[in-house]
Design a protein around this motif. Structure first.
Motif, short mmCIF file in Angstrom:
data_model
loop_
_atom_site.label_atom_id
_atom_site.label_comp_id
_atom_site.label_asym_id
_atom_site.label_seq_id
_atom_site.Cartn_x
_atom_site.Cartn_y
_atom_site.Cartn_z
N LEU A 1 -8.98 10.51 -1.42
CA LEU A 1 -7.85 9.79 -2.01
C LEU A 1 -7.32 10.57 -3.21
O LEU A 1 -8.03 10.82 -4.16
CB LEU A 1 -8.28 8.38 -2.45
CG LEU A 1 -7.19 7.51 -3.05
CD1 LEU A 1 -6.08 7.22 -2.05
CD2 LEU A 1 -7.79 6.20 -3.56
N GLU B 1 -0.65 5.20 -0.40
CA GLU B 1 -1.76 6.08 -0.73
C GLU B 1 -1.55 7.44 -0.08
O GLU B 1 -1.06 7.53 1.05
CB GLU B 1 -3.09 5.51 -0.23
CG GLU B 1 -3.53 4.28 -0.97
CD GLU B 1 -4.87 3.75 -0.51
OE1 GLU B 1 -5.44 2.93 -1.25
OE2 GLU B 1 -5.35 4.13 0.58
N LEU C 1 0.82 -1.21 0.00
CA LEU C 1 0.00 0.00 0.00
C LEU C 1 0.86 1.26 0.00
O LEU C 1 1.82 1.38 0.75
CB LEU C 1 -0.92 0.02 1.23
CG LEU C 1 -1.94 1.15 1.27
CD1 LEU C 1 -3.06 0.87 0.27
CD2 LEU C 1 -2.51 1.29 2.66
N SER D 1 -3.12 6.50 -5.38
CA SER D 1 -3.00 5.11 -4.96
C SER D 1 -2.01 4.42 -5.89
O SER D 1 -2.23 4.39 -7.11
CB SER D 1 -4.35 4.40 -5.02
OG SER D 1 -4.19 3.00 -4.88
N ARG E 1 -3.73 10.93 0.87
CA ARG E 1 -5.06 11.51 1.02
C ARG E 1 -4.94 12.94 1.52
O ARG E 1 -4.04 13.25 2.29
CB ARG E 1 -5.90 10.71 2.01
CG ARG E 1 -6.21 9.31 1.54
CD ARG E 1 -7.00 8.51 2.59
NE ARG E 1 -7.21 7.16 2.13
CZ ARG E 1 -8.23 6.76 1.39
NH1 ARG E 1 -9.15 7.64 1.03
NH2 ARG E 1 -8.35 5.51 1.00
N LYS F 1 -1.48 1.32 -6.18
CA LYS F 1 -2.13 0.16 -6.81
C LYS F 1 -3.00 0.57 -7.99
O LYS F 1 -3.01 -0.09 -9.02
CB LYS F 1 -2.95 -0.62 -5.77
CG LYS F 1 -2.07 -1.44 -4.86
CD LYS F 1 -2.86 -2.35 -3.97
CE LYS F 1 -1.92 -3.19 -3.13
NZ LYS F 1 -2.59 -4.09 -2.23
N GLU F 2 -3.73 1.68 -7.85
CA GLU F 2 -4.58 2.14 -8.95
C GLU F 2 -3.76 2.70 -10.11
O GLU F 2 -4.09 2.48 -11.27
CB GLU F 2 -5.56 3.21 -8.45
CG GLU F 2 -6.67 2.67 -7.59
CD GLU F 2 -7.60 3.78 -7.09
OE1 GLU F 2 -7.51 4.93 -7.57
OE2 GLU F 2 -8.41 3.48 -6.20
#
Length: 101
Positions: free
Chosen positions: A58, A51, A49, A61, A53, A63-64
């Motif tokens: 968010l 991320e 992870l 990310s 924010r 991962k995204e």
């Protein structure tokens, strides 16, 4: 004068040893937005992870997106959320309808 409280959080994977990256990005954001950010939290996590924010929204990310953000694009995302009228100087890039590569 009422000051808006802006909180940034960076969740990072301890298994991947991303603390140094997270703390560097935190330092860059705190230096750039010293008048706008009222608190910044580093949150240890696992499972790859990473991320970022702003005020629970968010912004990034890993991962995204499939990658880490460049620091200039992260600053632009944070600026657009917490201080949209603020200029980032020479590193400022406004979105363009022009998709030249």
């Amino acid at each position: 004068m009422t000051t808006k409280h802006n909180h940034i959080s960076i969740s990072y994977c301890t298994q991947c040893r991303w603390l140094l990256r997270a703390s560097w990005m935190a330092q860059e954001l705190l230096t750039t937005f010293d008048d706008e950010i009222t608190s910044l939290t580093l949150i240890p996590a696992t499972g790859g992870l990473f991320e970022v924010r702003a005020n629970d929204e968010l912004l990034w990310s890993r991962k995204e997106q499939g990658r880490f953000p460049e620091i200039t694009e992260l600053k632009q995302l944070v600026r657009d959320t917490i201080a949209p009228d603020r200029s980032l100087g020479h590193s400022d890039k406004k979105p363009s309808s022009d998709n030249q590569s």
